[in-house]
Design an enzyme around this catalytic site. Structure first.
Site, PDB file in Angstrom:
ATOM      1  N   ARG A  92       0.816  -1.248  -0.127  1.00  0.00           N
ATOM      2  CA  ARG A  92      -0.033  -0.016  -0.161  1.00  0.00           C
ATOM      3  C   ARG A  92       0.942   1.459   0.050  1.00  0.00           C
ATOM      4  O   ARG A  92       2.005   1.242   0.233  1.00  0.00           O
ATOM      5  CB  ARG A  92      -0.743   0.057   1.175  1.00  0.00           C
ATOM      6  CG  ARG A  92      -2.120  -1.083   1.101  1.00  0.00           C
ATOM      7  CD  ARG A  92      -2.900  -0.956   2.421  1.00  0.00           C
ATOM      8  NE  ARG A  92      -2.296  -1.232   3.570  1.00  0.00           N
ATOM      9  CZ  ARG A  92      -1.692  -0.506   4.299  1.00  0.00           C
ATOM     10  NH1 ARG A  92      -1.740   0.542   4.238  1.00  0.00           N
ATOM     11  NH2 ARG A  92      -1.404  -1.004   5.608  1.00  0.00           N
ATOM     12  N   TYR A 220      -1.495  -3.685  -6.834  1.00  0.00           N
ATOM     13  CA  TYR A 220      -1.445  -4.239  -5.440  1.00  0.00           C
ATOM     14  C   TYR A 220      -2.530  -4.217  -4.784  1.00  0.00           C
ATOM     15  O   TYR A 220      -3.444  -3.185  -4.646  1.00  0.00           O
ATOM     16  CB  TYR A 220      -0.334  -3.238  -4.482  1.00  0.00           C
ATOM     17  CG  TYR A 220      -0.316  -4.023  -3.117  1.00  0.00           C
ATOM     18  CD1 TYR A 220       0.273  -5.180  -2.910  1.00  0.00           C
ATOM     19  CD2 TYR A 220      -0.742  -3.214  -2.108  1.00  0.00           C
ATOM     20  CE1 TYR A 220       0.310  -5.847  -1.688  1.00  0.00           C
ATOM     21  CE2 TYR A 220      -0.897  -3.903  -0.956  1.00  0.00           C
ATOM     22  CZ  TYR A 220      -0.291  -5.104  -0.596  1.00  0.00           C
ATOM     23  OH  TYR A 220      -0.320  -5.576   0.656  1.00  0.00           O
ATOM     24  N   GLY A 221      -3.009  -5.299  -4.152  1.00  0.00           N
ATOM     25  CA  GLY A 221      -4.178  -5.672  -3.659  1.00  0.00           C
ATOM     26  C   GLY A 221      -4.837  -4.353  -2.745  1.00  0.00           C
ATOM     27  O   GLY A 221      -5.897  -4.120  -2.786  1.00  0.00           O
ATOM     28  N   LYS A 229      -9.714  -2.133   1.452  1.00  0.00           N
ATOM     29  CA  LYS A 229      -9.251  -1.172   2.521  1.00  0.00           C
ATOM     30  C   LYS A 229     -10.155   0.155   1.618  1.00  0.00           C
ATOM     31  O   LYS A 229     -10.737   0.928   2.777  1.00  0.00           O
ATOM     32  CB  LYS A 229      -7.918  -0.790   2.211  1.00  0.00           C
ATOM     33  CG  LYS A 229      -6.946  -2.271   2.575  1.00  0.00           C
ATOM     34  CD  LYS A 229      -7.579  -2.466   4.055  1.00  0.00           C
ATOM     35  CE  LYS A 229      -6.219  -3.403   4.301  1.00  0.00           C
ATOM     36  NZ  LYS A 229      -6.470  -4.145   5.703  1.00  0.00           N
ATOM     37  N   HIS A 249     -11.063  -2.372  11.376  1.00  0.00           N
ATOM     38  CA  HIS A 249      -9.725  -3.208  10.630  1.00  0.00           C
ATOM     39  C   HIS A 249      -9.650  -4.393  11.833  1.00  0.00           C
ATOM     40  O   HIS A 249      -8.605  -4.196  12.494  1.00  0.00           O
ATOM     41  CB  HIS A 249      -8.681  -2.099  10.644  1.00  0.00           C
ATOM     42  CG  HIS A 249      -7.569  -2.918   9.914  1.00  0.00           C
ATOM     43  ND1 HIS A 249      -6.264  -2.486  10.273  1.00  0.00           N
ATOM     44  CD2 HIS A 249      -7.292  -3.945   8.902  1.00  0.00           C
ATOM     45  CE1 HIS A 249      -5.235  -3.329   9.435  1.00  0.00           C
ATOM     46  NE2 HIS A 249      -5.889  -3.923   8.704  1.00  0.00           N
ATOM     47  N   SER A 271      -1.556  -3.653  10.105  1.00  0.00           N
ATOM     48  CA  SER A 271      -1.110  -4.654   9.133  1.00  0.00           C
ATOM     49  C   SER A 271      -0.072  -5.592   9.528  1.00  0.00           C
ATOM     50  O   SER A 271       0.960  -5.016   9.977  1.00  0.00           O
ATOM     51  CB  SER A 271      -0.975  -3.693   7.875  1.00  0.00           C
ATOM     52  OG  SER A 271      -2.103  -2.739   7.735  1.00  0.00           O
ATOM     53  N   CYS A 273       0.465  -7.842  11.325  1.00  0.00           N
ATOM     54  CA  CYS A 273       0.486  -8.083  12.994  1.00  0.00           C
ATOM     55  C   CYS A 273       0.027  -9.591  13.183  1.00  0.00           C
ATOM     56  O   CYS A 273      -0.165  -9.835  14.378  1.00  0.00           O
ATOM     57  CB  CYS A 273       0.390  -7.184  14.113  1.00  0.00           C
ATOM     58  SG  CYS A 273       1.474  -5.601  13.824  1.00  0.00           S
ATOM     59  N   GLY A 274      -0.261 -10.215  12.345  1.00  0.00           N
ATOM     60  CA  GLY A 274      -0.803 -11.624  12.710  1.00  0.00           C
ATOM     61  C   GLY A 274      -2.408 -11.782  12.949  1.00  0.00           C
ATOM     62  O   GLY A 274      -2.824 -12.700  13.603  1.00  0.00           O
ATOM     63  N   LYS A 275      -2.965 -11.032  12.118  1.00  0.00           N
ATOM     64  CA  LYS A 275      -4.712 -11.116  12.498  1.00  0.00           C
ATOM     65  C   LYS A 275      -4.956 -12.397  11.630  1.00  0.00           C
ATOM     66  O   LYS A 275      -5.753 -13.375  12.515  1.00  0.00           O
ATOM     67  CB  LYS A 275      -5.199  -9.990  11.632  1.00  0.00           C
ATOM     68  CG  LYS A 275      -5.311  -8.646  12.376  1.00  0.00           C
ATOM     69  CD  LYS A 275      -6.535  -7.547  12.349  1.00  0.00           C
ATOM     70  CE  LYS A 275      -6.445  -7.139  10.998  1.00  0.00           C
ATOM     71  NZ  LYS A 275      -5.388  -6.413  10.639  1.00  0.00           N
ATOM     72  N   THR A 276      -4.489 -12.869  10.605  1.00  0.00           N
ATOM     73  CA  THR A 276      -4.772 -13.994   9.885  1.00  0.00           C
ATOM     74  C   THR A 276      -4.518 -15.298  10.757  1.00  0.00           C
ATOM     75  O   THR A 276      -5.273 -16.058  10.876  1.00  0.00           O
ATOM     76  CB  THR A 276      -4.105 -14.128   8.539  1.00  0.00           C
ATOM     77  OG1 THR A 276      -4.222 -12.820   7.670  1.00  0.00           O
ATOM     78  CG2 THR A 276      -4.724 -15.295   7.545  1.00  0.00           C
ATOM     79  N   ASP A 298      -9.638  -9.650   8.637  1.00  0.00           N
ATOM     80  CA  ASP A 298      -9.024  -8.286   8.390  1.00  0.00           C
ATOM     81  C   ASP A 298     -10.068  -7.224   8.550  1.00  0.00           C
ATOM     82  O   ASP A 298      -9.627  -6.261   9.010  1.00  0.00           O
ATOM     83  CB  ASP A 298      -8.643  -8.199   6.936  1.00  0.00           C
ATOM     84  CG  ASP A 298      -7.810  -7.102   6.658  1.00  0.00           C
ATOM     85  OD1 ASP A 298      -6.933  -6.808   7.615  1.00  0.00           O
ATOM     86  OD2 ASP A 298      -7.930  -6.498   5.678  1.00  0.00           O
ATOM     87  N   SER A 386       4.887 -10.501   0.473  1.00  0.00           N
ATOM     88  CA  SER A 386       4.149 -11.503  -0.528  1.00  0.00           C
ATOM     89  C   SER A 386       2.962 -12.018   0.082  1.00  0.00           C
ATOM     90  O   SER A 386       2.762 -12.026   1.060  1.00  0.00           O
ATOM     91  CB  SER A 386       5.247 -12.524  -1.006  1.00  0.00           C
ATOM     92  OG  SER A 386       5.791 -13.214   0.128  1.00  0.00           O
ATOM     93  N   ARG A 387       2.008 -12.220  -0.929  1.00  0.00           N
ATOM     94  CA  ARG A 387       0.773 -12.584  -0.444  1.00  0.00           C
ATOM     95  C   ARG A 387       0.053 -13.734  -0.804  1.00  0.00           C
ATOM     96  O   ARG A 387       0.432 -14.108  -2.151  1.00  0.00           O
ATOM     97  CB  ARG A 387      -0.468 -11.544  -0.827  1.00  0.00           C
ATOM     98  CG  ARG A 387       0.357 -10.012  -0.120  1.00  0.00           C
ATOM     99  CD  ARG A 387      -0.242  -9.892   1.299  1.00  0.00           C
ATOM    100  NE  ARG A 387       0.096  -8.946   2.007  1.00  0.00           N
ATOM    101  CZ  ARG A 387      -0.880  -8.048   3.102  1.00  0.00           C
ATOM    102  NH1 ARG A 387      -1.925  -8.607   3.162  1.00  0.00           N
ATOM    103  NH2 ARG A 387      -0.294  -6.931   3.438  1.00  0.00           N
ATOM    104  N   ARG A 418       2.321  -4.256  17.639  1.00  0.00           N
ATOM    105  CA  ARG A 418       3.568  -4.892  17.879  1.00  0.00           C
ATOM    106  C   ARG A 418       4.571  -4.055  18.876  1.00  0.00           C
ATOM    107  O   ARG A 418       4.979  -2.879  18.214  1.00  0.00           O
ATOM    108  CB  ARG A 418       4.048  -5.116  16.170  1.00  0.00           C
ATOM    109  CG  ARG A 418       5.325  -6.075  16.257  1.00  0.00           C
ATOM    110  CD  ARG A 418       5.751  -5.817  14.856  1.00  0.00           C
ATOM    111  NE  ARG A 418       4.801  -7.032  13.776  1.00  0.00           N
ATOM    112  CZ  ARG A 418       5.305  -8.151  13.711  1.00  0.00           C
ATOM    113  NH1 ARG A 418       6.380  -8.713  14.189  1.00  0.00           N
ATOM    114  NH2 ARG A 418       4.436  -8.930  12.928  1.00  0.00           N
ATOM    115  N   GLY A 512      -0.488 -20.570  18.422  1.00  0.00           N
ATOM    116  CA  GLY A 512      -1.444 -21.371  18.906  1.00  0.00           C
ATOM    117  C   GLY A 512      -1.641 -20.935  20.454  1.00  0.00           C
ATOM    118  O   GLY A 512      -2.830 -20.876  21.140  1.00  0.00           O
TER     119      GLY A 512
END
Ligand code: OXD
Ligand code: MN
Length: 608
Positions: A92, A220-221, A229, A249, A271, A273-276, A298, A386-387, A418, A512
């Site tokens: 972005r 880009y996405g 977004k 978000h 973004s 920081c491990g949401k997925t 997201d 990379s995505r 973070r 986990g």
């Protein structure tokens, strides 16, 4: 299907667009906008997307034939493809993203601003004739389940087949969405072109009062998939304020305890920081009986329901996730999910043509993300940002309620960032108002999801710094007023998985094991878990966190569950200064929260 492929190929051979309109609309506002965009951008042909699987496959084949995609090892990774973007177009671009409102104050210090007239003039000049020799795709899409009153629709016009394929994976797009748009008569207008990919001619502009978006110069996405977004956060946050809801978000996750109780939690982290990972968490063997269900990774749209409870839907239906770091230990669900039917962008490849990224435990990269023979002297093999793009239905723990029109009830809202130092593993806000301050004070190290310096601490209120479509001060007022309208307020928490010791090692195992912290959170919601009160909120006592079978020393646990009073006093001062930079519009209630906590921290009697 063959027939359609031929149609699209023919279209690619430059039939005049007026002769090729396979689908039009009875909504004149939409038809005339499409006509007007076509006049302006001069495509060779127009294709209205129907959203079928066959159509997706055709787009894939077209991109394979023109080199936009390459095939990955189909035995190991069936229906997986690789896209290598222009090396200048990998993230972005917040510095090129604008919110165009009549008054600069309405966009606020948190946004780059232009007047709507200047914004249109600047970007329209770049759109002039930009689709000559290209095809234009019209993508009707619905953010949220098609039948949900909480969903909102949009239409993206683009000249990028990559965008179409990604929008198919990420949103409910095509004929059903068009039908809803025609019935409602209203939609967000998103115009996108990859232009010439020159960063000098790249802009992402939002016109919230017109419910429209214009984006040029990037594929880009976050810049180009306008449903994500641009619509679901920047435009939707503006709509949400007017209509009395929140566009955030946040991931949404369902946590089912061994006793069978399910709590839904919405978490806002900046973004990358491990949401997925959190949304798809795999419970460790040492916590038997727990189940985790993903609603979204997201974005959350949060509405009060008739009974005064907070309900959430995920407006998206796919994931555009960061690949590096994904492996069987960090996120087995994601690792399995991206082994089929996935578009990879900017990963490396192995000799066997399998995708490869840093943190993937097996395989050796031979070709880097730019298609060069891999040489570590050139940096990482896969781009750090990379995505993968993948439909949510690929997720082994996708919640059966993700399509529920009424969404899910939210028990807790969790903010996080973070932070190497300072912020404890978890704490609970004392009230909704205090929680709004906790959210407003979120700070985090910057990541590669945006172009710019990585690893620098910046304030990222509610993880919305890049995404709030209006003045943050008004946004905080909206959050405060929203809380007044909810009869059953969810509790608000703050977490930090990223604390490090002086040697730079993480104090908390993360992934986990984060379920242990979520367990405390939901037990607090149920009124069952212990805690002690401190000026910054309620902190767990070390024994309140379930550490069964966890290799963690009492000293480390103590460090994770306590606060350094002097450091927090300095932090609160800095939060106060940050808030004051919003001037007169800053809501008094927020200022008061900050002042109360700052004053308590200054009292010498407090011991963490
Ligand atoms: C994302 C981001 O891609 O936040 O989700 O950048
Ligand atoms: Mn995000």
């Amino acid at each position: 299907m063959r027939h359609l492929l031929v149609t699209l190929e023919t279209v690619y051979k430059k039939r005049p667009f007026t002769e090729n309109i396979p689908m039009t609309t009875k909504l004149s506002a939409l038809q005339s906008w499409v006509d007007q965009v076509a006049d302006h951008t001069q495509p060779d042909a127009i294709h209205w997307c129907t959203g079928t699987d066959d159509e997706y496959q055709e787009f894939i084949e077209i991109m394979l034939s023109d080199g936009t995609l390459t095939t990955l090892n189909q035995e190991q990774y069936p229906n997986c493809y690789l896209h290598r973007s222009d090396p200048s177009d990998v993230a972005r671009v917040e510095h090129l993203t604008f919110v165009c409102t009549d008054e600069a104050e309405d966009a606020g210090p948190n946004n780059n601003w232009m007047s709507p007239a200047d914004g249109h003039a600047k970007i329209d000049a770049l759109f002039d004739g930009c689709m000559k020799g290209r095809m234009m795709f019209v993508i009707p899409y619905c953010m949220g389940p098609i039948g949900s009153p909480y969903s909102r629709c949009g239409v993206e016009i683009t000249d990028s087949p990559y965008v179409v394929a990604n929008m198919k994976l990420m949103t409910r797009m095509g004929s059903d969405a068009l039908e809803r748009i025609e019935n409602e008569g209203t939609f967000v207008r998103g115009l996108h072109s990859t232009g010439d990919l020159d960063p000098e001619r790249r802009f992402i502009m939002h016109f919230p009062d017109e419910l429209s978006i214009k984006s040029i110069g990037s594929g880009y996405g976050g810049n180009a998939l306008l449903g994500k977004k641009c619509h679901a956060l920047r435009i939707a946050s503006h709509q949400a304020r007017q209509e009395g809801w929140l566009a955030e978000h946040m991931l949404i996750v369902g946590l089912e305890s061994p006793a069978g109780a399910v709590h839904y939690v919405a978490c806002a982290f900046p973004s990358a920081c491990g949401k997925t990972n959190l949304a798809m968490l795999v419970p460790p063997d040492s916590l038997p009986g727990w189940k985790v269900w993903t609603l979204g990774d997201d974005i959350a749209w949060l509405h009060p329901d008739e009974g005064g409870k907070l309900r959430a839907i995920n407006p998206e239906s796919g994931y555009f996730g960061v690949v590096p770091g994904t492996n069987e230990t960090t996120n087995k669900n994601a690792y399995d999910m991206i082994m089929h039917d996935t578009i990879f962008t900017n990963v490396a490849t192995t000799e066997d043509n399998e995708p490869w990224w840093e943190g993937k435990k097996d395989g050796t990269p031979t070709t880097d993300w730019q298609g060069r023979a891999f040489d570590s002297a050139n940096g990482k093999a896969a781009h750090p940002n990379s995505r993968f793009t993948v439909a949510a239905t690929n997720n082994p723990c996708y919640s059966s309620l993700a399509d529920a029109p009424e969404g899910v009830p939210i028990s807790a809202i969790v903010f996080g960032g973070r932070r190497k130092q300072l912020a404890p593993l978890v704490y609970e806000a004392k009230s909704w108002k205090h929680g709004v301050l906790v959210g407003a004070g979120v700070a985090s190290e910057t990541t590669s999801a945006n172009v710019g310096e990585v690893g620098v601490i910046r304030r990222d209120p509610m993880a919305m710094k890049p995404f709030c479509g209006y003045n943050f001060a008004d946004y905080w007022s909206h959050w405060l007023a929203f809380g007044e309208r909810l009869e059953h307020l969810p509790k608000i928490f703050h977490v930090n998985w990223f604390r490090q010791n002086d040697e730079g090692e993480f104090l908390w195992p993360g992934f986990g094991e984060n379920l242990r912290v979520l367990e405390w959170i939901i037990e607090r919601c149920e009124g069952r878990a212990g805690a002690h009160e401190s000026p910054i909120g309620f902190l767990p006592n070390p024994e309140d966190i379930n550490t069964t079978d966890l290799d963690i020393s009492p000293q480390v646990l103590e460090a994770l569950t306590s606060v350094d009073r002097e450091q927090w006093r300095i932090e609160m001062e800095s939060v106060g200064e940050y808030l004051e930079s919003y001037g007169d519009r800053l809501p008094d209630a927020l200022r008061q929260q900050q002042q109360t906590i700052a004053a308590e921290l200054s009292k010498s009697t407090y011991k963490s």
